[in-house]
Design a protein around this motif. Structure first.
Motif, PDB file in Angstrom:
ATOM      1  N   LYS A  91       7.594  -1.229  14.021  1.00 25.35           N
ATOM      2  CA  LYS A  91       6.930  -2.522  13.846  1.00 25.35           C
ATOM      3  C   LYS A  91       6.744  -2.690  12.340  1.00 25.35           C
ATOM      4  CE  LYS A  91       2.478  -4.521  14.501  1.00 25.35           C
ATOM      5  NZ  LYS A  91       1.158  -4.033  14.272  1.00 25.35           N
ATOM      6  N   ARG A  92       7.173  -3.836  11.779  1.00 23.27           N
ATOM      7  CA  ARG A  92       7.185  -3.981  10.329  1.00 23.27           C
ATOM      8  C   ARG A  92       5.938  -4.717   9.826  1.00 23.27           C
ATOM      9  NH1 ARG A  92      11.891  -5.273   6.167  1.00 23.27           N
ATOM     10  NH2 ARG A  92      10.666  -6.360   4.599  1.00 23.27           N
ATOM     11  N   ILE A  93       5.331  -4.167   8.781  1.00 24.68           N
ATOM     12  CA  ILE A  93       4.196  -4.842   8.136  1.00 24.68           C
ATOM     13  C   ILE A  93       4.543  -5.012   6.659  1.00 24.68           C
ATOM     14  CG2 ILE A  93       1.748  -4.674   7.506  1.00 24.68           C
ATOM     15  CD1 ILE A  93       1.298  -2.897   9.924  1.00 24.68           C
ATOM     16  N   ASP A  94       4.547  -6.258   6.169  1.00 27.92           N
ATOM     17  CA  ASP A  94       4.850  -6.519   4.756  1.00 27.92           C
ATOM     18  C   ASP A  94       3.562  -6.679   3.975  1.00 27.92           C
ATOM     19  OD1 ASP A  94       7.337  -8.041   6.302  1.00 27.92           O
ATOM     20  OD2 ASP A  94       7.882  -6.943   4.481  1.00 27.92           O
ATOM     21  N   LEU A  95       3.473  -6.008   2.848  1.00 28.91           N
ATOM     22  CA  LEU A  95       2.260  -6.091   2.038  1.00 28.91           C
ATOM     23  C   LEU A  95       2.592  -6.563   0.622  1.00 28.91           C
ATOM     24  CD1 LEU A  95       0.401  -2.794   3.022  1.00 28.91           C
ATOM     25  CD2 LEU A  95       0.011  -5.093   3.909  1.00 28.91           C
ATOM     26  N   PRO A 110       5.427   3.312  16.356  1.00 27.83           N
ATOM     27  CA  PRO A 110       6.033   3.559  15.051  1.00 27.83           C
ATOM     28  C   PRO A 110       5.922   2.309  14.173  1.00 27.83           C
ATOM     29  CG  PRO A 110       7.509   4.220  16.824  1.00 27.83           C
ATOM     30  CD  PRO A 110       6.388   3.458  17.458  1.00 27.83           C
ATOM     31  N   THR A 111       5.476   2.475  12.957  1.00 25.44           N
ATOM     32  CA  THR A 111       5.214   1.333  12.078  1.00 25.44           C
ATOM     33  C   THR A 111       5.889   1.560  10.729  1.00 25.44           C
ATOM     34  OG1 THR A 111       3.076   1.080  13.153  1.00 25.44           O
ATOM     35  CG2 THR A 111       3.363  -0.070  11.064  1.00 25.44           C
ATOM     36  N   GLN A 112       6.464   0.471  10.213  1.00 22.80           N
ATOM     37  CA  GLN A 112       7.054   0.543   8.881  1.00 22.80           C
ATOM     38  C   GLN A 112       6.252  -0.382   7.967  1.00 22.80           C
ATOM     39  OE1 GLN A 112      10.668  -1.692   8.085  1.00 22.80           O
ATOM     40  NE2 GLN A 112      11.540   0.092   7.056  1.00 22.80           N
ATOM     41  N   VAL A 113       5.625   0.187   6.939  1.00 21.89           N
ATOM     42  CA  VAL A 113       4.881  -0.626   5.986  1.00 21.89           C
ATOM     43  C   VAL A 113       5.773  -0.825   4.768  1.00 21.89           C
ATOM     44  CG1 VAL A 113       2.816  -0.780   4.549  1.00 21.89           C
ATOM     45  CG2 VAL A 113       2.682   0.297   6.800  1.00 21.89           C
ATOM     46  N   VAL A 114       6.031  -2.094   4.441  1.00 26.43           N
ATOM     47  CA  VAL A 114       6.869  -2.398   3.281  1.00 26.43           C
ATOM     48  C   VAL A 114       5.952  -2.892   2.166  1.00 26.43           C
ATOM     49  CG1 VAL A 114       8.799  -3.736   2.417  1.00 26.43           C
ATOM     50  CG2 VAL A 114       8.734  -3.030   4.817  1.00 26.43           C
ATOM     51  N   ASN A 115       5.831  -2.084   1.131  1.00 23.23           N
ATOM     52  CA  ASN A 115       4.976  -2.453  -0.005  1.00 23.23           C
ATOM     53  C   ASN A 115       5.853  -3.080  -1.081  1.00 23.23           C
ATOM     54  OD1 ASN A 115       2.289  -1.084   0.642  1.00 23.23           O
ATOM     55  ND2 ASN A 115       3.754   0.573   0.954  1.00 23.23           N
ATOM     56  N   ARG A 116       5.545  -4.346  -1.431  1.00 17.60           N
ATOM     57  CA  ARG A 116       6.292  -4.982  -2.527  1.00 17.60           C
ATOM     58  C   ARG A 116       5.553  -4.693  -3.828  1.00 17.60           C
ATOM     59  NH1 ARG A 116       8.446  -8.930   1.295  1.00 17.60           N
ATOM     60  NH2 ARG A 116       6.442  -9.990   1.497  1.00 17.60           N
ATOM     61  N   LEU A 117       6.224  -3.946  -4.712  1.00 17.71           N
ATOM     62  CA  LEU A 117       5.606  -3.543  -5.975  1.00 17.71           C
ATOM     63  C   LEU A 117       5.949  -4.574  -7.057  1.00 17.71           C
ATOM     64  CD1 LEU A 117       6.695   0.207  -5.821  1.00 17.71           C
ATOM     65  CD2 LEU A 117       4.675  -0.864  -4.821  1.00 17.71           C
ATOM     66  N   VAL A 118       4.990  -4.823  -7.940  1.00 15.95           N
ATOM     67  CA  VAL A 118       5.236  -5.844  -8.975  1.00 15.95           C
ATOM     68  C   VAL A 118       4.970  -5.288 -10.374  1.00 15.95           C
ATOM     69  CG1 VAL A 118       4.705  -7.809  -7.458  1.00 15.95           C
ATOM     70  CG2 VAL A 118       2.875  -6.713  -8.756  1.00 15.95           C
TER      71      VAL A 118
END
Ligand SMILES: [Zn+2]
Length: 395
Positions: free
Chosen positions: A12-16, A46-54
């Protein structure tokens, strides 16, 4: 070691995203420069956390080279953990509040949430949970809030040995706040080692700025000398529970001897039990069986292994067996069983009594056994009297 996900796992995808996209150095809008992927177990699966770095686009900015991560990342899990806070708290709560074992936790995680983790992994995370819990318990700020209304302290120290042969866990508690202050496993009970814990407790009290009104412990030499050395003038009282246990030692020894005597006297019931069961098998074999039934099913219910096990479990209770005559199988076997059932009931009760090891210094096991055997005897007497036509008058 990183957690290895089975091939084909669906996440399961979580975008941050970083909340404030303006550079703290020059207030320019920052650009996404990279993604950090974190795969973990949450109670949702199962979870996928996608961290967008800036980072700041201006090469001359003071924040140059610095990457910013989404703030929300830590509210889901710690970096590189293979489980979210929800699973972590679930584990810690079941372990600490309900005392579940690791295999039990593991099985329940798999059955209820389909989360597969090794026993090693669970132990590692439980270790972290305990560390966090201890840190929170010992946090000086929280402690001083908890002790705001308490004027003085009563401290205790005791050694616990959950398993023989392992090191003893020394626990220092404060009785007014009803809190465990700290605990430490010590390999030896040498005064030096114990004294270190007493010093630590004294320092805690000093940090709280509360006077210690007294110490309480058992009469172990190390405690007596260490407390006298570190806390001179503070009353040290010996724990009455330990005192009672020690005083009662001769009583428990006598009770134990009495138990041996009683066991010696009350014997032969196994032979009686065997005889009843043998008679039953014999009767059952004689009873002609209807063609559609095998001889096995014609056996009275009580003679099956399950029924015996059930009787064992209910040991100590005669009334059920006494009323249970209706349980017997059909035909003549049933009539013959009535007496057998009663006998087996008494045997099960006596077996339970003779194996009972419960009871402390105030109600020793020997006294319990004697009382219970008297009850069985009274019950037998009542039944005999009833058979002979009424209970005889005491006058
Ligand atoms: Zn900037």
């Amino acid at each position: 070691m990183a957690y290895r996900w089975p091939a084909g796992t669906v996440f399961k995808r979580i975008d941050l995203d970083v909340e404030d996209r303006l550079c703290p150095g020059c207030t320019l809008a920052m650009h996404v420069c990279d993604h950090r992927y974190h795969h973990l177990w949450t109670l949702q699966g199962p979870t996928q956390v996608v961290n967008r770095l800036v980072r700041c686009p201006d090469p001359t900015c003071a924040s140059r080279g610095q990457t910013f991560s989404p703030e929300a990342e830590l509210s889901i899990s710690m970096p590189r953990w293979c489980m979210g806070w929800d699973v972590f708290c679930w584990l810690g709560h079941r372990r600490c509040a309900r005392h579940w074992s690791v295999p039990q936790l593991r099985a329940e995680l798999q059955d209820t949430y389909n989360i597969r983790l090794s026993a090693d992994a669970l132990e590692r995370y439980l270790g972290r949970y305990h560390t966090m819990l201890a840190a929170r318990q010992q946090d000086p700020e929280r402690l001083s809030i908890a002790y705001r209304a308490i004027a003085s302290l009563v401290l205790t120290i005791d050694g616990l040995q959950p398993e023989k042969g392992h090191e003893t866990l020394y626990v220092v508690r404060e009785l007014m706040g009803k809190r465990v202050w700290f605990a430490e496993p010590l390999l030896s009970s040498a005064t030096q080692e114990v004294q270190r814990l007493i010093v630590l407790a004294r320092q805690w009290a000093e940090r709280l700025a509360k006077p210690v009104r007294g110490w309480r412990s058992d009469k172990q030499d190390a405690f007596v000398t260490a407390i006298a050395a570190e806390c001179p003038g503070i009353p040290h009282r010996y724990c009455h529970n330990h005192f009672l246990r020690d005083v009662a030692k001769p009583v428990l020894e006598m009770a134990s001897r009495a138990k041996v005597k009683m066991r010696h006297k009350v014997r032969g019931w196994r032979a009686i039990e065997r005889r009843v069961l043998a008679e039953r098998r014999h009767t059952a074999a004689l009873v002609p069986c209807p063609t559609h039934e095998t001889p096995q099913t014609a056996l009275p219910a009580v003679a099956t292994p399950q029924a015996c096990a059930e009787r064992d479990l209910s040991g100590g209770r005669t009334d059920r067996a006494l009323d249970a005559t209706g349980l017997a199988g059909p035909g003549e076997a049933g009539v013959a069983d009535e007496a057998g059932e009663v006998v087996l009931g008494y045997c099960a009760a006596v077996r339970g009594l003779l194996n009972d090891d419960q009871g402390g210094p105030l109600h020793p096991p020997g006294v319990r056994m004697s009382e219970a055997l008297q009850e069985v005897r009274a019950s037998l007497d009542r039944n005999f009297a009833a058979q002979k036509g009424g209970v005889p008058s005491r006058c």
